[in-house]
Scaffold this motif. Sequence first.
Motif, short mmCIF file in Angstrom:
data_model
loop_
_atom_site.label_atom_id
_atom_site.label_comp_id
_atom_site.label_asym_id
_atom_site.label_seq_id
_atom_site.Cartn_x
_atom_site.Cartn_y
_atom_site.Cartn_z
N VAL A 1 2.54 -1.21 -5.32
CA VAL A 1 1.43 -1.24 -4.35
C VAL A 1 1.98 -0.93 -2.95
CG1 VAL A 1 -0.39 -2.65 -3.31
CG2 VAL A 1 0.15 -2.90 -5.75
N ALA A 2 3.13 -1.51 -2.64
CA ALA A 2 3.73 -1.26 -1.31
C ALA A 2 4.03 0.23 -1.15
CB ALA A 2 5.01 -2.08 -1.15
N ALA A 3 4.61 0.85 -2.16
CA ALA A 3 4.95 2.27 -2.08
C ALA A 3 3.70 3.11 -1.87
CB ALA A 3 5.66 2.71 -3.36
N TRP A 4 2.68 2.80 -2.65
CA TRP A 4 1.42 3.55 -2.54
C TRP A 4 0.82 3.39 -1.13
CZ3 TRP A 4 -3.43 1.54 -1.50
CH2 TRP A 4 -4.49 2.43 -1.60
N ALA A 5 0.78 2.14 -0.63
CA ALA A 5 0.15 1.89 0.68
C ALA A 5 0.98 2.49 1.82
CB ALA A 5 -0.01 0.38 0.90
N LEU A 6 2.30 2.42 1.71
CA LEU A 6 3.16 2.99 2.77
C LEU A 6 2.98 4.51 2.79
CD1 LEU A 6 6.31 0.76 2.21
CD2 LEU A 6 4.82 0.70 4.23
N ASP A 7 2.83 5.10 1.62
CA ASP A 7 2.63 6.55 1.57
C ASP A 7 1.23 6.94 2.04
OD1 ASP A 7 5.22 6.70 0.73
OD2 ASP A 7 4.74 6.97 -1.40
N ALA A 8 0.31 5.95 2.04
CA ALA A 8 -1.05 6.22 2.50
C ALA A 8 -1.22 5.85 3.98
CB ALA A 8 -2.04 5.44 1.64
N GLY A 9 -0.14 5.52 4.68
CA GLY A 9 -0.24 5.31 6.12
C GLY A 9 0.11 3.92 6.62
N ARG B 1 11.83 4.44 2.61
CA ARG B 1 10.86 4.85 3.63
C ARG B 1 11.27 4.43 5.04
NH1 ARG B 1 9.05 4.30 -1.14
NH2 ARG B 1 7.41 5.65 -1.97
N SER B 2 12.37 3.74 5.17
CA SER B 2 12.86 3.31 6.49
C SER B 2 11.81 2.58 7.29
CB SER B 2 13.33 4.52 7.31
OG SER B 2 14.63 4.84 6.97
N VAL B 3 11.06 1.69 6.64
CA VAL B 3 10.02 0.94 7.36
C VAL B 3 10.45 -0.52 7.52
CG1 VAL B 3 8.05 2.37 6.68
CG2 VAL B 3 8.79 0.50 5.17
N PRO B 4 9.87 -1.21 8.49
CA PRO B 4 10.17 -2.63 8.62
C PRO B 4 9.60 -3.43 7.44
CG PRO B 4 9.22 -1.78 10.65
CD PRO B 4 9.03 -0.73 9.61
N VAL B 5 10.27 -4.53 7.11
CA VAL B 5 9.77 -5.41 6.06
C VAL B 5 9.77 -6.85 6.56
CG1 VAL B 5 12.07 -5.58 4.95
CG2 VAL B 5 10.01 -6.13 3.64
N ILE B 6 8.68 -7.54 6.26
CA ILE B 6 8.62 -8.97 6.58
C ILE B 6 9.11 -9.73 5.35
CG2 ILE B 6 7.11 -10.91 7.16
CD1 ILE B 6 5.22 -8.53 8.34
N VAL B 7 10.18 -10.46 5.55
CA VAL B 7 10.83 -11.22 4.48
C VAL B 7 10.37 -12.67 4.62
CG1 VAL B 7 13.08 -12.16 3.81
CG2 VAL B 7 12.84 -9.70 4.25
N MET B 8 9.43 -13.07 3.75
CA MET B 8 8.89 -14.43 3.87
C MET B 8 9.53 -15.37 2.86
SD MET B 8 5.02 -15.88 3.52
CE MET B 8 5.37 -16.60 1.92
#
Length: 288
Positions: free
Chosen positions: A119-127, A150-157
């Motif tokens: 889901v994360a991959a799909w959403a990141l690719d969708a913007g 994708r070199s994006v930030p991630v929130i590690v909870m």
Amino acid sequence: MKEIDPPTSKATRAADAAPHPLARLLALGRPAVMGVLNVTPDSFSDGGRFFDPERAVDHARALVADGADILDIGAESTRPYGGAVAVSAEEEMRRLEPILPAVVALGVPVSIDTMKAEVAAWALDAGAAIANDVWGLQHDRDMARVVAERSVPVIVMHNREAADPAIDIMAEIAAFFSRSLAIAKRAGIARSNIVLDPGIGFGKTPEQSILALSQLEALKSFDLPILVGASRKRFIDSVSPAPPDRRIGGSIASHLIAVAKGAAIVRVHDVAETVQALRVAAAIENAT
Ligand code: HH2
């Protein structure tokens, strides 16, 4: 900001060259406000209210108008106190599909609140611009790869299956973060792309959630930005009984204290009230 791990590819280097919108927000010198958009029928705080796509996008627009710097969109309730229905990746994407493009078009960075790498991959690719993983890269082992590529930030909870009143919650949170950071490093996630979140209300007794807020400063030792999401959570009810939609006072009190103790981002349902509280607190603190 902080130390950056060596880039893993040319694509990573190109992405690192321009500051990510989150890095720009964190550099503003004031706390960033993340507005919550739950497109779920069963979220504890606002279950069902924004399940309809049109209402969801209207609500997202209102959150931005109220001052949200980031929108956090989730399509599966993480409800840690039982009652949430687990949904498939397909169902999560089906819920997000009619909403995500319109929310991304509002112009603020969007984080995708999911524990599923697919889901994360799909959403990141969708913007979407940020991954928000309530299991800190430790539930779906593919999440770290998706984020790194994708070199994006991630929130590690921080999270755990069940609360244990006997444990030292701050030591547990620190040990969890150390494991997440090791996973992130192995996957090639730049340290500058990591935000830590103590996971208020997740795998904690109400007393441990309160303690995590009270001792938030201890997490500064990681030298990473801290996000706090105390909004409408059950520990508020344990101090001053009220249903989720009547916990604004407790939420604001928690977030003001969290910011004073070092939180750089607060994740909230009540954006207008929180923005006002933060601005007034800052004006008082900075008065000469
Ligand atoms: N809290 C919730 C969901 N996602 N993500 C982060 N990073 N931090 C949090 O504290 C956090 C989170 C729970 O709140 P909500 O989204 O309102 O409820 P639900 O999970 O039931 O949809």
